[in-house]
Design a protein around this motif. Structure first.
Motif, PDB file in Angstrom:
ATOM      1  N   GLY A  12       6.425  -5.915  -1.603  1.00 51.26           N
ATOM      2  CA  GLY A  12       6.083  -7.312  -1.768  1.00 51.26           C
ATOM      3  C   GLY A  12       4.655  -7.697  -1.444  1.00 51.26           C
ATOM      4  N   VAL A  13       3.755  -6.719  -1.362  1.00 55.79           N
ATOM      5  CA  VAL A  13       2.361  -7.045  -1.032  1.00 55.79           C
ATOM      6  C   VAL A  13       1.483  -7.162  -2.284  1.00 55.79           C
ATOM      7  N   GLY A  14       2.065  -6.907  -3.471  1.00 60.36           N
ATOM      8  CA  GLY A  14       1.310  -7.101  -4.710  1.00 60.36           C
ATOM      9  C   GLY A  14       0.756  -5.838  -5.335  1.00 60.36           C
ATOM     10  N   LYS A  15       1.362  -4.684  -5.047  1.00 60.41           N
ATOM     11  CA  LYS A  15       0.852  -3.432  -5.617  1.00 60.41           C
ATOM     12  C   LYS A  15       0.877  -3.448  -7.142  1.00 60.41           C
ATOM     13  N   MET A 132       7.775  10.893  -2.719  1.00 56.82           N
ATOM     14  CA  MET A 132       7.078  10.431  -3.929  1.00 56.82           C
ATOM     15  C   MET A 132       5.757   9.763  -3.572  1.00 56.82           C
ATOM     16  N   LEU A 133       5.772   8.974  -2.507  1.00 62.00           N
ATOM     17  CA  LEU A 133       4.547   8.301  -2.079  1.00 62.00           C
ATOM     18  C   LEU A 133       3.527   9.319  -1.574  1.00 62.00           C
ATOM     19  N   GLU A 134       3.973  10.271  -0.780  1.00 64.74           N
ATOM     20  CA  GLU A 134       3.073  11.310  -0.282  1.00 64.74           C
ATOM     21  C   GLU A 134       2.491  12.116  -1.438  1.00 64.74           C
ATOM     22  N   MET A 135       3.323  12.416  -2.427  1.00 67.60           N
ATOM     23  CA  MET A 135       2.869  13.163  -3.600  1.00 67.60           C
ATOM     24  C   MET A 135       1.780  12.402  -4.340  1.00 67.60           C
ATOM     25  N   SER A 136       1.980  11.095  -4.483  1.00 68.63           N
ATOM     26  CA  SER A 136       0.996  10.274  -5.183  1.00 68.63           C
ATOM     27  C   SER A 136      -0.340  10.263  -4.450  1.00 68.63           C
ATOM     28  N   VAL A 137      -0.295  10.109  -3.131  1.00 70.37           N
ATOM     29  CA  VAL A 137      -1.528  10.083  -2.336  1.00 70.37           C
ATOM     30  C   VAL A 137      -2.279  11.403  -2.472  1.00 70.37           C
ATOM     31  N   LEU A 138      -1.562  12.504  -2.390  1.00 71.79           N
ATOM     32  CA  LEU A 138      -2.202  13.820  -2.450  1.00 71.79           C
ATOM     33  C   LEU A 138      -2.746  14.150  -3.839  1.00 71.79           C
ATOM     34  N   ALA A 139      -2.318  13.385  -4.853  1.00 72.81           N
ATOM     35  CA  ALA A 139      -2.825  13.601  -6.208  1.00 72.81           C
ATOM     36  C   ALA A 139      -4.044  12.742  -6.508  1.00 72.81           C
ATOM     37  N   SER A 140      -4.449  11.894  -5.562  1.00 66.84           N
ATOM     38  CA  SER A 140      -5.430  10.841  -5.847  1.00 66.84           C
ATOM     39  C   SER A 140      -6.824  11.149  -5.329  1.00 66.84           C
ATOM     40  N   ASP A 141      -7.800  10.565  -6.002  1.00 71.66           N
ATOM     41  CA  ASP A 141      -9.186  10.583  -5.524  1.00 71.66           C
ATOM     42  C   ASP A 141      -9.447   9.437  -4.555  1.00 71.66           C
ATOM     43  N   LEU A 142      -8.633   8.383  -4.651  1.00 74.24           N
ATOM     44  CA  LEU A 142      -8.802   7.193  -3.832  1.00 74.24           C
ATOM     45  C   LEU A 142      -7.477   6.458  -3.781  1.00 74.24           C
ATOM     46  N   CYS A 143      -7.166   5.855  -2.623  1.00 76.51           N
ATOM     47  CA  CYS A 143      -5.988   5.003  -2.499  1.00 76.51           C
ATOM     48  C   CYS A 143      -6.427   3.584  -2.169  1.00 76.51           C
ATOM     49  N   VAL A 144      -5.793   2.624  -2.818  1.00 75.11           N
ATOM     50  CA  VAL A 144      -6.022   1.205  -2.554  1.00 75.11           C
ATOM     51  C   VAL A 144      -4.726   0.624  -2.015  1.00 75.11           C
ATOM     52  N   PRO A 179      -7.244  11.459   0.362  1.00 66.63           N
ATOM     53  CA  PRO A 179      -8.319  10.629  -0.201  1.00 66.63           C
ATOM     54  C   PRO A 179      -8.702   9.499   0.743  1.00 66.63           C
ATOM     55  N   PRO A 180      -9.859   8.898   0.538  1.00 66.29           N
ATOM     56  CA  PRO A 180     -10.220   7.695   1.299  1.00 66.29           C
ATOM     57  C   PRO A 180      -9.215   6.573   1.020  1.00 66.29           C
ATOM     58  N   LEU A 181      -9.046   5.703   1.992  1.00 65.53           N
ATOM     59  CA  LEU A 181      -8.134   4.569   1.863  1.00 65.53           C
ATOM     60  C   LEU A 181      -8.939   3.279   1.891  1.00 65.53           C
ATOM     61  N   HIS A 182      -8.808   2.481   0.839  1.00 69.52           N
ATOM     62  CA  HIS A 182      -9.472   1.188   0.763  1.00 69.52           C
ATOM     63  C   HIS A 182      -8.425   0.086   0.889  1.00 69.52           C
ATOM     64  N   LEU A 183      -8.624  -0.793   1.858  1.00 69.63           N
ATOM     65  CA  LEU A 183      -7.695  -1.898   2.077  1.00 69.63           C
ATOM     66  C   LEU A 183      -8.184  -3.127   1.319  1.00 69.63           C
ATOM     67  N   LEU A 184      -7.268  -3.767   0.609  1.00 69.22           N
ATOM     68  CA  LEU A 184      -7.585  -4.939  -0.209  1.00 69.22           C
ATOM     69  C   LEU A 184      -6.832  -6.153   0.328  1.00 69.22           C
ATOM     70  N   ILE A 185      -7.567  -7.145   0.809  1.00 75.06           N
ATOM     71  CA  ILE A 185      -6.936  -8.390   1.238  1.00 75.06           C
ATOM     72  C   ILE A 185      -6.427  -9.095  -0.016  1.00 75.06           C
ATOM     73  N   ASN A 186      -5.112  -9.279  -0.091  1.00 74.99           N
ATOM     74  CA  ASN A 186      -4.478  -9.808  -1.297  1.00 74.99           C
ATOM     75  C   ASN A 186      -3.762 -11.121  -0.985  1.00 74.99           C
ATOM     76  N   ARG A 187      -3.768 -12.019  -1.965  1.00 76.36           N
ATOM     77  CA  ARG A 187      -3.113 -13.327  -1.842  1.00 76.36           C
ATOM     78  C   ARG A 187      -3.683 -14.144  -0.680  1.00 76.36           C
ATOM     79  N   MET A 188      -4.994 -14.178  -0.605  1.00 79.57           N
ATOM     80  CA  MET A 188      -5.663 -14.925   0.456  1.00 79.57           C
ATOM     81  C   MET A 188      -5.584 -16.416   0.167  1.00 79.57           C
TER      82      MET A 188
END
Length: 284
Positions: A12-15, A132-144, A179-188
Motif C-alpha cells: 500500500g505504499v504505491g509501488k 521472490m522479493l530477494e530474487m528481484s533485488v539481486l537481479a537489479s542495478d538499483l532499487c527504489v 544494489p543501491p537503495l533509493h528511498l522515494l517519499i511518496n504521497r506527500m
C-alpha cells in the motif's frame, strides 16, 4: 539495459503506481521499457490496456526458464512499453524458487536475454518479505523504495526493507553485490506537520548511511494519479499543467524530475516529453 526494482516489504505504499507511471513516461521519451509484474496481486498487469497478450508470463519465465520474448512480452497501448504479466494464480513460484538451487539468482540469470530489446526493465514486487522479493533485488542495478510519510511506513522501512538489504549482503562474496537503495517519499501531503516531520527525520537518518539515498524528488499526494489509473494512462498525459491555486507541481513535472534524478543520462529525453508524447511526439 538497466534493471530497476520497486520494492517495499509494506503493502500500500504505491509501488505499482510508481512503476507504471515511471515506465509510461520513459517509454514516451522514446526508450524501450519492459515492466515485469512479480506481485501475486497483479495490479500492474492490468494497469495498461493490452494490444497483444502474450501466451506466457512470469510463471513460464521463472518455472520453465522461458526465454522466447514473443511468448513472454505482452504489448501495451503505450508505444515501446511491454509487460510480462503476473500469472502465478496458484502461488507456486515462491515455493518453487525457495527449493531451487538457483532460486534467488534465477531472474538475474534470465534477464540478459532481454538486453538487445529493452533499455530499461522495471520490476514491480509484492509488499511482503519473500524469496521472490530477494530474487528481484539481486537481479537489479538499483532499487527504489516508496515510503509514505507515516510513522507505520517509516517503522516498516527499518524493520523490513532495510533488514532485507542487510540479509542479502553476503551474496557479495559470490560476486553479486546488493544494489543501491533509493528511498522515494511518496504521497506527500501539501499541508501536514506530522508528514513533514517524518520526511525530515528520514532524510536526517539516512543522510550518510552507505548504500542508501533519499531522493530529492518527492511524489505529492495527487488526485490525478488515481484518475490516470482509472483511464489506464501514465499520469503525465493526464496532468501536464499545474491546476490553478495548487502549490504542488503538475504530474508531468514530478515524473520528469524523478526520472531525471534516477537516470540523468536520459534527462534531455525526459525534458522533451509532453502530454502529447504518446501520440506521435518523440522517437529515440
Amino acid at each position: 539495459m538497466l534493471v530497476i526494482s520497486v520494492i517495499s516489504t509494506k503493502g500500500g505504499v504505491g509501488k505499482t503506481t510508481v512503476a507504471a507511471n515511471l515506465g509510461g513516461l520513459i517509454a514516451d521519451a522514446g526508450l524501450r521499457v519492459l515492466l515485469i509484474d512479480l506481485d501475486m496481486q497483479p495490479t500492474l498487469s492490468s494497469y495498461y490496456q493490452l494490444v497483444h497478450r502474450a501466451p506466457s508470463g512470469i510463471y513460464e519465465l521463472l518455472a520453465f526458464n522461458e526465454r522466447n520474448l514473443t511468448a513472454l512480452a505482452s504489448r501495451t497501448v503505450i508505444e515501446r512499453l511491454d509487460v510480462i504479466l503476473s500469472n502465478d494464480g496458484h502461488r507456486q513460484l515462491n515455493t518453487l524458487l525457495l527449493h531451487a538451487p538457483d532460486g534467488r539468482l534465477r531472474l538475474r540469470n534470465l534477464l540478459p536475454v532481454f538486453g538487445p530489446h529493452y533499455d530499461l526493465v522495471l520490476i514491480d514486487t509484492q509488499g511482503a518479505r519473500s524469496v521472490m522479493l530477494e530474487m528481484s533485488v539481486l537481479a537489479s542495478d538499483l532499487c527504489v523504495s516508496p515510503v509514505t510519510p507515516e510513522i507505520l511506513s517509516a517503522r516498516e522501512l527499518r524493520r523490513g526493507t532495510l533488514q532485507l538489504m542487510e540479509d542479502i549482503a553476503p551474496y557479495s562474496q559470490f560476486g553479486v553485490s546488493p544494489p543501491p537503495l533509493h528511498l522515494l517519499i511518496n504521497r506527500m501531503p501539501a499541508v501536514s506537520t506530522n508528514a513533514r516531520l517524518i520526511q525530515q527525520t528520514l532524510r536526517q537518518l539516512f543522510q550518510e548511511q552507505p548504500g542508501i539515498q533519499i531522493l530529492r524528488s518527492e511524489v505529492p499526494a495527487n488526485e490525478a494519479i488515481h484518475r490516470a489509473a482509472v483511464l489506464g494512462l501514465p499520469v503525465h498525459r493526464v496532468e501536464a499543467r499545474r491546476p490553478s491555486g495548487r502549490v504542488a507541481p503538475a504530474a508531468l513535472e514530478v515524473m520528469q524530475e524523478l526520472a531525471s534524478e534516477l537516470f540523468p543520462q536520459w534527462q534531455e529525453l525526459f525534458n522533451r516529453v509532453t502530454s502529447k508524447s504518446g501520440r506521435g511526439g518523440i522517437h529515440g
